[in-house]
Motif scaffolding. Sequence first.
Motif, mmCIF file in Angstrom:
data_model
loop_
_atom_site.group_PDB
_atom_site.id
_atom_site.type_symbol
_atom_site.label_atom_id
_atom_site.label_comp_id
_atom_site.label_asym_id
_atom_site.label_seq_id
_atom_site.Cartn_x
_atom_site.Cartn_y
_atom_site.Cartn_z
ATOM 1 N N GLU A 21 0.729 7.003 -6.682
ATOM 2 C CA GLU A 21 -0.410 7.911 -6.856
ATOM 3 C C GLU A 21 -0.057 9.362 -6.515
ATOM 4 O O GLU A 21 -0.576 10.292 -7.122
ATOM 5 N N THR A 22 0.819 9.570 -5.534
ATOM 6 C CA THR A 22 1.143 10.949 -5.128
ATOM 7 C C THR A 22 2.375 11.511 -5.822
ATOM 8 O O THR A 22 2.452 12.713 -6.057
ATOM 9 N N GLN A 73 1.971 1.811 -3.584
ATOM 10 C CA GLN A 73 0.842 2.237 -4.416
ATOM 11 C C GLN A 73 0.502 3.708 -4.158
ATOM 12 O O GLN A 73 0.259 4.472 -5.086
ATOM 13 N N THR A 74 0.513 4.117 -2.887
ATOM 14 C CA THR A 74 0.247 5.518 -2.548
ATOM 15 C C THR A 74 1.351 6.421 -3.088
ATOM 16 O O THR A 74 1.077 7.520 -3.575
ATOM 17 N N SER A 75 2.599 5.955 -3.036
ATOM 18 C CA SER A 75 3.714 6.742 -3.573
ATOM 19 C C SER A 75 3.545 6.968 -5.071
ATOM 20 O O SER A 75 3.768 8.060 -5.576
ATOM 21 N N PRO A 105 0.797 -1.233 0.000
ATOM 22 C CA PRO A 105 0.000 0.000 0.000
ATOM 23 C C PRO A 105 0.834 1.290 0.000
ATOM 24 O O PRO A 105 0.437 2.274 -0.612
ATOM 25 N N VAL A 106 1.997 1.287 0.670
ATOM 26 C CA VAL A 106 2.832 2.495 0.683
ATOM 27 C C VAL A 106 3.367 2.771 -0.718
ATOM 28 O O VAL A 106 3.393 3.913 -1.178
#
Length: 182
Positions: A65-66, A61-63, A58-59
């Motif tokens: 996305e951001t 994937q969030t990276s 998840p980290v």
Amino acid sequence: QRRVHGIIMEAKTPFPRPFSHIAITVPSLDKAIKWYQEIFGCYLLTPPFSIKEDSSNPVCQTSIETLGKGFGEIRIACMSTANGIGLEMFEFPGKEIPAFKHDPFKTSVAHFALQDPDIEGVVKKVLATGGKQITPIRELSPDKPFKFVFLQDPFGLPFEVYTHSFDLTMSVWAYPKPSLGQ
């Protein structure tokens, strides 16, 4: 209506939420950890760990996305101040990180602030470890002991130091001075 800290607030006004953390990008995570520990006593919560862009956690994937695709790898460490506010730090190995250029006329995080009653000692430590002093130490009011200074860490990030808490310091302007019948 409801009363919060003696102030009448409209019922639709939300309660203030606590500030959790601020994240900064630094050219060297190991040096930044050492510096923030030595200068401000920040606690290391999570030692440096790496996230590769090809990871499915998840980290990562969030990276993606951001930060967008192409960041490759990110090293992360998390620290904490005495009052539990987090300092999350990022390093991008193999990437050229240009020096930070403060532009107050662009939307950004302009600075962050820390608190230390020994403001003169902080300035000395910052200067001795490669940081810079941007402003002189100033008092906000001649009748209050509140001081502040703007500095820059060795990585070019601007920050402010107060001698007292933010709410106490800003109270200088929050309330009119009482009239003593003069």
